[in-house]
Write an enzyme that holds these catalytic residues in place. Structure first.
Site, short mmCIF file in Angstrom:
data_model
loop_
_atom_site.label_atom_id
_atom_site.label_comp_id
_atom_site.label_asym_id
_atom_site.label_seq_id
_atom_site.Cartn_x
_atom_site.Cartn_y
_atom_site.Cartn_z
CB ALA A 57 4.35 -11.09 8.26
CD GLU A 116 0.07 -17.28 8.83
OE1 GLU A 116 -0.81 -17.81 9.40
OE2 GLU A 116 0.98 -16.88 9.77
N GLY A 136 1.86 -13.99 12.00
CA GLY A 136 3.17 -13.47 12.89
C GLY A 136 2.97 -13.00 14.16
CD GLU A 150 3.76 -17.66 12.54
OE1 GLU A 150 3.81 -16.56 12.06
OE2 GLU A 150 4.32 -18.62 11.90
N1 CO8 Z 1 0.11 -6.37 7.21
C1 CO8 Z 1 -0.03 -5.15 6.45
N2 CO8 Z 1 -1.12 -4.26 6.74
C2 CO8 Z 1 -2.11 -4.50 7.61
C3 CO8 Z 1 -2.05 -5.75 8.17
C4 CO8 Z 1 -1.08 -6.75 7.84
N3 CO8 Z 1 -0.98 -7.83 8.11
N4 CO8 Z 1 -3.27 -6.22 8.85
C5 CO8 Z 1 -3.93 -5.00 8.72
N5 CO8 Z 1 -3.16 -4.12 8.04
C6 CO8 Z 1 -3.58 -2.61 7.64
C7 CO8 Z 1 -4.93 -2.76 6.92
O1 CO8 Z 1 -4.23 -2.96 5.44
C8 CO8 Z 1 -5.40 -1.28 7.05
O2 CO8 Z 1 -4.48 -0.53 6.40
P1 CO8 Z 1 -5.48 0.56 5.64
O3 CO8 Z 1 -6.13 1.68 6.64
O4 CO8 Z 1 -4.19 1.55 4.89
O5 CO8 Z 1 -6.35 0.20 4.59
C9 CO8 Z 1 -5.30 -1.16 8.40
O6 CO8 Z 1 -4.26 -2.22 8.68
C10 CO8 Z 1 -6.46 -1.45 9.34
O7 CO8 Z 1 -7.01 -2.72 8.87
P2 CO8 Z 1 -8.37 -3.04 8.63
O8 CO8 Z 1 -9.01 -1.90 7.64
O9 CO8 Z 1 -8.22 -4.46 7.59
O10 CO8 Z 1 -9.01 -3.28 9.86
P3 CO8 Z 1 -10.31 -4.16 10.28
O11 CO8 Z 1 -10.67 -3.92 11.41
O12 CO8 Z 1 -11.36 -4.20 9.32
O13 CO8 Z 1 -9.75 -5.80 10.37
C11 CO8 Z 1 -8.19 -7.42 10.68
C12 CO8 Z 1 -8.67 -6.00 11.25
C13 CO8 Z 1 -9.32 -8.49 10.56
C14 CO8 Z 1 -7.15 -7.93 11.65
C15 CO8 Z 1 -7.76 -7.33 9.25
O14 CO8 Z 1 -7.04 -6.20 9.05
C16 CO8 Z 1 -6.92 -8.35 8.65
O15 CO8 Z 1 -7.51 -9.67 8.16
N6 CO8 Z 1 -5.41 -8.43 8.65
C17 CO8 Z 1 -4.73 -9.09 8.09
C18 CO8 Z 1 -4.48 -10.29 8.93
C19 CO8 Z 1 -3.54 -11.24 8.39
O16 CO8 Z 1 -3.91 -12.19 7.50
N7 CO8 Z 1 -2.50 -11.59 8.98
C20 CO8 Z 1 -1.41 -12.62 8.45
C21 CO8 Z 1 -0.31 -12.15 7.66
S1 CO8 Z 1 0.77 -13.19 6.95
C22 CO8 Z 1 1.67 -13.62 8.38
O17 CO8 Z 1 1.36 -13.20 9.31
C23 CO8 Z 1 2.82 -14.66 7.80
C24 CO8 Z 1 3.78 -14.84 9.00
C25 CO8 Z 1 4.71 -15.61 8.49
C26 CO8 Z 1 5.68 -14.79 7.30
C27 CO8 Z 1 6.86 -15.46 6.97
C28 CO8 Z 1 7.83 -14.94 6.13
C29 CO8 Z 1 7.72 -15.13 4.61
#
Ligand code: CO8
Length: 260
Positions: A66, A134, A111, A114
């Site tokens: 998400a 998460e 997500g 999911e």
């Molecule tokens: N949301 C928003 N932006 C994101 C997300 C995300 N989930 N994942 C990556 N991005 C963005 C980064 O912020 C970054 O943006 P910027 O270049 O502007 O800084 C860009 O994408 C590239 O990401 P990274 O620089 O972090 O890339 P890396 O190669 O270093 O890392 C990862 C890749 C490991 C995938 C890392 O980006 C990461 O850990 N992302 C988050 C993963 C995560 O925690 N996902 C779970 C999110 S919570 C969720 O899904 C809940 C679902 C249920 C919701 C229910 C509703 C309430």
């Protein structure tokens, strides 16, 4: 149909759909969720379309979760509405009358996993990393992850992934039954197209009725699921394809299904 964050192409009677928000690794925001909702309607509205292959744009991510930017300031009430909305869309995919194949081309986190789990078949690229991270954000899976992961891989493995938030690689995902197949990147779409092509050879109504029997029946007690299968069997018997498929077998020729 026009979408904000989906790129849709038609190929061999399937929609090939890329989730395209590469600046955020295809993270699911409101617009993307609305797009996915409308996509299921588009698929159902087009008789000639047999199913969907869903993948992420770029080479890095299927969907990285998400959109975390949309989560940070939510009140409890808003968070619940947000989770319920996403769950509604993913259940609509899972309960679709046509198959969805997830081509998991990289990270499928939160997500993103999911979403892949609401699809009916999952093919992983060998470099994919997937998980439910998460709890590391102080959040919990809210788009069905606490329910679907255990149903696919068993509660013990699901709890380890959910409570540690650790990612697993594609081989491990295959080993525990989360991935149907693991292939190299250049083979990913062709492998999915091959699965789609096999389904294309079968009776469209039969594929659809079997899909619904299996998906809906999974959450019923066995006796109820079996009764549901009987009713789907009856619906299949009412189709021209049933007659065509059985006649073709008996006359040793290839069936020509019309999807009627
Ligand atoms: N949301 C928003 N932006 C994101 C997300 C995300 N989930 N994942 C990556 N991005 C963005 C980064 O912020 C970054 O943006 P910027 O270049 O502007 O800084 C860009 O994408 C590239 O990401 P990274 O620089 O972090 O890339 P890396 O190669 O270093 O890392 C990862 C890749 C490991 C995938 C890392 O980006 C990461 O850990 N992302 C988050 C993963 C995560 O925690 N996902 C779970 C999110 S919570 C969720 O899904 C809940 C679902 C249920 C919701 C229910 C509703 C309430």
């Amino acid at each position: 149909m026009s979408y904000k964050n989906l790129v849709v192409e038609e190929n061999a009677s399937w929609l090939e759909v890329q989730i395209d928000r590469q600046k955020a690794l295809n993270a699911l925001n409101h617009d993307t969720m609305n797009d996915l909702d409308a996509l299921v309607d588009e698929v159902h509205g087009k008789d000639e379309i047999r199913g969907v292959i869903l993948t992420g744009a770029g080479e890095k991510a299927f969907v990285a979760g998400a959109d975390i930017g949309e989560l940070s300031d939510l009140s409890a009430e808003q968070a619940m509405a947000h989770a319920a909305r996403g769950q509604g869309v993913f259940s609509k995919i899972e309960n679709a009358r046509k198959p969805f194949i997830a081509a998991v081309n990289g990270f499928a986190l939160g997500g993103g996993l999911e979403l892949a789990m609401s699809c009916h078949v999952r093919v992983f690229v060998s470099s994919a990393s997937v998980g439910l991270p998460e709890v590391g954000l102080g959040v919990i899976p809210g788009y069905g992850g606490t329910q679907r992961l255990g149903r696919i891989v068993g509660l013990g493995r699901a709890l380890e992934m959910t409570l540690t938030g650790n990612m697993i690689d594609a081989e491990e995902a295959y080993r525990i039954g989360l991935a149907n197949k693991v292939v190299e990147a250049k083979e990913l779409m062709e492998t999915c197209r091959g699965i789609a092509a096999s389904m294309n050879k079968r009776g469209p109504r039969a594929v659809s009725l079997a899909l619904q029997a299996a998906v809906r029946g999974r959450d019923m007690p066995l006796a109820e699921g079996l009764a549901f299968e009987v009713s789907q069997f009856g619906l299949a018997a009412n189709t021209d394809d049933w007659k065509e498929g059985t006649d073709a077998f008996l006359s040793k020729r290839k069936p020509e299904f019309k999807g009627k």
